[in-house]
Scaffold this motif. Structure first.
Motif, PDB file in Angstrom:
ATOM      1  N   ARG A  13       0.618   7.435  -9.210  1.00 22.77           N
ATOM      2  CA  ARG A  13       1.263   7.381 -10.517  1.00 22.77           C
ATOM      3  C   ARG A  13       0.593   8.340 -11.488  1.00 22.77           C
ATOM      4  O   ARG A  13       1.253   9.021 -12.275  1.00 22.77           O
ATOM      5  N   GLY A  14      -0.739   8.423 -11.423  1.00 20.19           N
ATOM      6  CA  GLY A  14      -1.479   9.328 -12.294  1.00 20.19           C
ATOM      7  C   GLY A  14      -1.168  10.789 -12.032  1.00 20.19           C
ATOM      8  O   GLY A  14      -1.226  11.623 -12.935  1.00 20.19           O
TER       9      GLY A  14
ATOM     10  N   ILE B 101       2.114  11.422  -0.481  1.00 14.31           N
ATOM     11  CA  ILE B 101       0.959  11.420  -1.379  1.00 14.31           C
ATOM     12  C   ILE B 101       0.169  10.127  -1.236  1.00 14.31           C
ATOM     13  O   ILE B 101      -1.064  10.140  -1.124  1.00 14.31           O
ATOM     14  N   SER B 102       0.867   8.985  -1.224  1.00 18.22           N
ATOM     15  CA  SER B 102       0.194   7.688  -1.176  1.00 18.22           C
ATOM     16  C   SER B 102      -0.530   7.472   0.146  1.00 18.22           C
ATOM     17  O   SER B 102      -1.660   7.001   0.173  1.00 18.22           O
ATOM     18  N   VAL B 103       0.105   7.804   1.264  1.00 20.00           N
ATOM     19  CA  VAL B 103      -0.534   7.641   2.573  1.00 20.00           C
ATOM     20  C   VAL B 103      -1.736   8.582   2.693  1.00 20.00           C
ATOM     21  O   VAL B 103      -2.780   8.213   3.232  1.00 20.00           O
TER      22      VAL B 103
ATOM     23  N   ILE C 244       7.306   3.082  -1.153  1.00 18.76           N
ATOM     24  CA  ILE C 244       7.202   4.439  -1.680  1.00 18.76           C
ATOM     25  C   ILE C 244       8.308   5.297  -1.088  1.00 18.76           C
ATOM     26  O   ILE C 244       8.496   5.361   0.113  1.00 18.76           O
ATOM     27  N   GLY C 245       9.019   5.972  -1.962  1.00 14.58           N
ATOM     28  CA  GLY C 245      10.074   6.874  -1.490  1.00 14.58           C
ATOM     29  C   GLY C 245      11.443   6.231  -1.472  1.00 14.58           C
ATOM     30  O   GLY C 245      12.432   6.867  -1.190  1.00 14.58           O
TER      31      GLY C 245
ATOM     32  N   LYS D  79       9.791   1.908  -8.539  1.00 15.57           N
ATOM     33  CA  LYS D  79       8.687   2.431  -9.324  1.00 15.57           C
ATOM     34  C   LYS D  79       7.390   1.793  -8.894  1.00 15.57           C
ATOM     35  O   LYS D  79       7.352   0.673  -8.436  1.00 15.57           O
ATOM     36  N   LEU D  80       6.316   2.559  -9.060  1.00 11.83           N
ATOM     37  CA  LEU D  80       4.981   2.063  -8.736  1.00 11.83           C
ATOM     38  C   LEU D  80       4.553   1.080  -9.811  1.00 11.83           C
ATOM     39  O   LEU D  80       4.993   1.147 -10.943  1.00 11.83           O
ATOM     40  N   PRO D  81       3.634   0.125  -9.443  1.00 12.88           N
ATOM     41  CA  PRO D  81       3.213  -0.847 -10.438  1.00 12.88           C
ATOM     42  C   PRO D  81       2.430  -0.195 -11.557  1.00 12.88           C
ATOM     43  O   PRO D  81       1.756   0.789 -11.344  1.00 12.88           O
TER      44      PRO D  81
END
Length: 400
Positions: free
Chosen positions: A163-164, A304-306, A393-394, A398-400
């Motif tokens: 998210r950042g 990105i998250s993985v 994700i994907g 939305k992310l928390p």
């Protein structure tokens, strides 16, 4: 006469350097071709297996077993990226798979140690070095998996960082796969020429076994040269420098298997102490995440998250040991004692490989599937990660 002698020495060193590079390229190609052959053969099977359970502990063993069979954590990571990106797997479900892949990829360096099985002293040292890589990842999993299961440590951190970075909620479409070494076009060509996938798999295994023997012999010759003493003092006498070299060298070749296998040979020949190799191995573990980072260039939240989860797991594991010499001694002592035990009783080493990488994971996965079919819910309660467990994700959420 001096000039002639210097010329012979230069020629000898040049030939040695060329043969070592050839050995490395052959080893890298054998890994890449085996990876490609197995991935081509087992992509659908692996994807079905990954989605078969939401139990994090079974997910850990699915990642371990799949990576041990495919012999590439990079391929498994790419498969996980596809599943998370397509919304078929949540980020929290992906974390144990990544952890298992980190353990499964250590199999090759342990197998390299068995090349010294006929020499008791060398075998003891080589197996200690191979098992040290296993122990580092196993201890990291023992410490971090419960924190992930009950607090969502890695998945929450990855979601927060993603998210950042301002990643968009892009829905994944198309095929995303690990691109492999720069030798991948040759793997394509050979696979097409062999045509039959199972035959290609057999050729890949034979290439890997043969390249390991060749590389071990070439590495031994390079390790006994006077120049290696300078390299050893420059790199291995300083833990943080050794860690950095392990990280950057592994990032360059995109395989911790190559670098850790070389370290097994270095320890087996008595050129580097087991204790001094450990920081290099930790650096190699972090360096291998470069493939996941490259995958993140696809700009999907899943990639990105993985990638971030992969980096965080290896980075936190290294930070637990690297700054503390006393803690670094714990896995080193375990590995050394295991090497002594196995040198006296060879069966222990074979039993360790079969049980750790194949038998235990297989039966845990099998019995979990049996329980699932009979209607028994084996998924543990995750009281504090409910808000994270549904992150897809994907998939546009939305992310928390």
């Amino acid at each position: 006469m001096t000039i002639t002698s210097a010329g012979k020495t230069y020629k000898k060193n040049l030939i040695l350097a060329v043969t070592v590079i050839f050995g490395l390229l052959l080893f890298m190609f054998s890994i890449d071709f085996l990876t490609y052959s197995l991935a081509k053969l087992n992509n659908e099977v692996a994807n079905t297996l990954f989605m078969a359970t939401s139990n994090p502990f079974v997910g850990l063993f699915i990642g371990l077993l799949t990576t041990a069979l495919i012999q590439s954590s990079s391929t498994v990571s790419a498969m996980v990226v596809v599943l998370v990106a397509s919304g078929n797997l949540s980020l929290t479900q992906a974390v144990p798979l990544i952890m298992g892949a980190n353990i499964g990829t250590t199999l090759t360096s342990t197998l390299v140690a068995f090349g010294y099985i006929m020499k008791k002293k060398s075998f003891r040292k080589a197996l200690s070095a191979g098992v040290l890589h296993d122990l580092f990842n196993i201890i990291s999993v023992i410490l971090l998996l419960p924190l992930e299961v009950y607090f969502g440590l890695l998945s929450k951190m990855a979601a927060w960082i993603t998210r950042g970075l301002g990643a968009g909620s892009t829905i994944f479409e198309g095929d995303l796969s690990y691109q492999g070494f720069f030798l991948r076009p040759l793997s394509y060509y050979l696979a097409e020429w062999l045509h039959w996938p199972l035959f290609g798999l057999l050729v890949g295994v034979l290439l890997l076994v043969g390249s390991i023997k060749i590389l071990s012999a070439l590495a031994y010759r390079s390790l006994i040269t006077p120049n290696f003493k300078k390299i050893r003092k420059h790199i291995f006498n300083f833990p943080y420098r050794s860690f950095a070299y392990g990280m950057f060298f592994t990032a360059a070749v995109q395989s911790s298997t190559v670098t850790t296998s070389l370290m097994v040979t270095a320890v087996a020949t008595g050129k580097v102490a087991l204790r001094k190799v450990f920081p290099f191995i930790m650096g190699a573990n972090l360096g291998t995440t470069i493939t996941a980072v490259i995958a993140a260039l696809y700009k999907t939240e899943a990639a990105i998250s993985v990638a971030i989860v992969h980096v965080l797991f290896n980075l936190i594991g290294a930070l637990l040991f690297l700054p503390f010499p006393a803690l670094r001694e714990i896995p080193v002592r375990f590995a050394r004692n295991f090497g002594k035990k196995t040198a006296n009783t060879r069966f222990v080493g074979f039993a360790y490989i079969l049980l750790t990488f194949f038998i235990i994971p297989f039966f845990l996965i099998y019995f979990n599937q049996s329980d699932g079919e009979s209607g028994t819910d084996t998924t543990p309660t995750l009281p504090k990660t409910e808000e994270v467990s549904n992150i897809r994700i994907g998939s546009g959420e939305k992310l928390p």
